[in-house]
Design a protein around this motif. Sequence first.
Motif, PDB file in Angstrom:
ATOM      1  N   GLU A 195       0.848  -1.184   0.000  1.00  0.00           N
ATOM      2  CA  GLU A 195       0.000   0.000   0.000  1.00  0.00           C
ATOM      3  C   GLU A 195       0.893   1.247   0.000  1.00  0.00           C
ATOM      4  O   GLU A 195       1.928   1.264   0.658  1.00  0.00           O
ATOM      5  CB  GLU A 195      -0.884  -0.031   1.258  1.00  0.00           C
ATOM      6  N   PRO A 196       0.515   2.292  -0.764  1.00  0.00           N
ATOM      7  CA  PRO A 196       1.343   3.505  -0.718  1.00  0.00           C
ATOM      8  C   PRO A 196       1.356   4.102   0.686  1.00  0.00           C
ATOM      9  O   PRO A 196       0.387   3.938   1.430  1.00  0.00           O
ATOM     10  CB  PRO A 196       0.646   4.449  -1.701  1.00  0.00           C
ATOM     11  N   SER A 197       2.448   4.818   1.037  1.00  0.00           N
ATOM     12  CA  SER A 197       2.563   5.312   2.408  1.00  0.00           C
ATOM     13  C   SER A 197       1.514   6.400   2.686  1.00  0.00           C
ATOM     14  O   SER A 197       1.012   6.523   3.793  1.00  0.00           O
ATOM     15  CB  SER A 197       3.969   5.820   2.693  1.00  0.00           C
ATOM     16  N   GLN A 198       1.180   7.170   1.636  1.00  0.00           N
ATOM     17  CA  GLN A 198       0.085   8.130   1.815  1.00  0.00           C
ATOM     18  C   GLN A 198      -1.205   7.338   1.609  1.00  0.00           C
ATOM     19  O   GLN A 198      -1.514   6.912   0.495  1.00  0.00           O
ATOM     20  CB  GLN A 198       0.192   9.221   0.764  1.00  0.00           C
ATOM     21  N   SER A 199      -1.938   7.102   2.714  1.00  0.00           N
ATOM     22  CA  SER A 199      -2.989   6.092   2.623  1.00  0.00           C
ATOM     23  C   SER A 199      -4.124   6.513   1.684  1.00  0.00           C
ATOM     24  O   SER A 199      -4.493   7.685   1.607  1.00  0.00           O
ATOM     25  CB  SER A 199      -3.517   5.763   4.016  1.00  0.00           C
ATOM     26  N   VAL A 200      -4.625   5.547   0.932  1.00  0.00           N
ATOM     27  CA  VAL A 200      -5.695   5.771  -0.036  1.00  0.00           C
ATOM     28  C   VAL A 200      -6.977   5.248   0.585  1.00  0.00           C
ATOM     29  O   VAL A 200      -7.026   4.109   1.045  1.00  0.00           O
ATOM     30  CB  VAL A 200      -5.390   5.002  -1.353  1.00  0.00           C
ATOM     31  N   ARG A 201      -8.034   6.086   0.595  1.00  0.00           N
ATOM     32  CA  ARG A 201      -9.290   5.672   1.202  1.00  0.00           C
ATOM     33  C   ARG A 201      -9.869   4.460   0.460  1.00  0.00           C
ATOM     34  O   ARG A 201      -9.880   4.425  -0.768  1.00  0.00           O
ATOM     35  CB  ARG A 201     -10.293   6.830   1.131  1.00  0.00           C
ATOM     36  N   ASP A 202     -10.351   3.459   1.215  1.00  0.00           N
ATOM     37  CA  ASP A 202     -10.966   2.248   0.656  1.00  0.00           C
ATOM     38  C   ASP A 202     -10.002   1.489  -0.262  1.00  0.00           C
ATOM     39  O   ASP A 202     -10.416   0.882  -1.264  1.00  0.00           O
ATOM     40  CB  ASP A 202     -12.252   2.585  -0.121  1.00  0.00           C
ATOM     41  N   PHE A 203      -8.714   1.500   0.074  1.00  0.00           N
ATOM     42  CA  PHE A 203      -7.697   0.922  -0.804  1.00  0.00           C
ATOM     43  C   PHE A 203      -7.977  -0.547  -1.147  1.00  0.00           C
ATOM     44  O   PHE A 203      -7.884  -0.958  -2.305  1.00  0.00           O
ATOM     45  CB  PHE A 203      -6.319   1.047  -0.126  1.00  0.00           C
ATOM     46  N   LYS A 217     -18.271   0.776   1.147  1.00  0.00           N
ATOM     47  CA  LYS A 217     -17.188   1.322   0.311  1.00  0.00           C
ATOM     48  C   LYS A 217     -17.583   1.320  -1.165  1.00  0.00           C
ATOM     49  O   LYS A 217     -17.254   2.236  -1.915  1.00  0.00           O
ATOM     50  CB  LYS A 217     -15.915   0.501   0.517  1.00  0.00           C
TER      51      LYS A 217
END
Length: 476
Positions: free
Chosen positions: A331-339, A372
């Motif tokens: 997962e990217p470090s800048q969190s993505v909503r509902d990833f 989601k």
Amino acid sequence: MVTPDKFREECGVVAIHSNAEAEKLAYLGLHALQHRGQESAGIATSDGMSLHSHKAMGLVPDIFTPAVLDKLRGTAAIGHTRYSTAGDSALLNAQPIMVQSNKGQIALAHNGNLVNAQEIRARLENQGSIFQTNSDTEVIVHLIALSREQTLPEAMADALRRVEGAFSLVMISVDRIFAARDPRGFRPLAMGRIPASGLEKRDTIVFASETCAFDLIGAEYERDVKPGELVVVGPEGVSSRFYSPTGPQSSCIFEHVYFSRPDSMVFGRAVDLSRENLGRELAREAPAEADIVVPVPDSGVTAAMGYASESGIPFRFGLIRNHYIGRTFIEPSQSVRDFGVKLKLNPVRSVLQNKRVILIDDSIVRGTTSRKIVRMIRQAGAKEVHMRISCPPTISPCFYGVDTPSKKQLIAANKSIEEIREYIGADSLAYLSLEGLKRACGDGEKTTYCTACYTGKYPTDWVDVEEIQPATVTED
Ligand code: SF4
């Protein structure tokens, strides 16, 4: 471990008798049954003298390389693909389970859940039995090995009379294949045949959890193994006996709603027919003013097609599923909503923009995923989202071999339909009625169904009452 927001498939089994490429047919059969379990898989074969087996964690094509299959060459085979419903997720518990018994070598593979396994195991351990796994399947193996009956078919019948639960199982000995279902017929098991041709002097008899496995190996569906029946295939041909008197049938209706592939026959009925009927019934019971009908892929697709044809509202693929997700992802470090959901599903903006959408899914378990998805569809430009579920609210866990969250995690056991609608953020929400579900799946025609996860009324008394206490659901 994170609780899944979906029911999990149980297991798939396959068996082949008398074919020069039995190991390859078993491998292909398992490949077709991969949707029933992705944790581990195994094949045991007989070359007429002894048994050989290989099992490993992972997916069928990754485990069975040409080199592995070469070592498994035989004329009979059984196979298993597993998602654990009892016993830990470990190679130790992968199946088939193979042992040397006083009746010769045997290997057994099982789909379902035994409810008195712990009790029998404790008794056998007190008497000196040593178990290699913590899977309930091994209990059957021990009972067969310890049976006072002289022949394997008799010993197997004796063992099956002592276990209680939901099971469809296949077993191999050096010269025979055995296939059996529990007396209530909870889980499916079909029998098919590949007519003799070329090098094969006799027909190949095959068994599988679902008939989609037959299509890939060129077998014709013949019939289901009946509840309480034990079919034996050996040098003398096919024989059948009923090891137990059959009671009322209670086949798992969720096989038709969700688990089985729509191209399969399950309990003698085409899954595609049931699933389209579910959508049609839903359209009649719960219409909505809308522009398009969109399925949550893949399992919602056939019901959505039924809903669209019954309502006359166009069917569109407004969500696309990515089928190629591995077990882990970064997962990217800048969190993505509902990833997690975005990784699996992506909305098609050009389809959804400015549309009133009827969204069809086969279940809401905890509600977190539905919430989601609804949010994702709105962000893609939909004006309204009307959620329709192709079965009744799931209010109770399963004790018959399906991995369901506990009652406190099932949203419909703890909230009203209006509260669920509000939680998932839909403009409207409706479920199919129990009567609609039974009609769609032909209840009372070829089989009668278990519907306990929708009613809380279990067809047997072996359920865990502790589980049936209401509780409050919490968001994750
Ligand atoms: Fe199937 Fe539900 Fe019955 Fe379990 S409780 S066997 S999932 S219908």
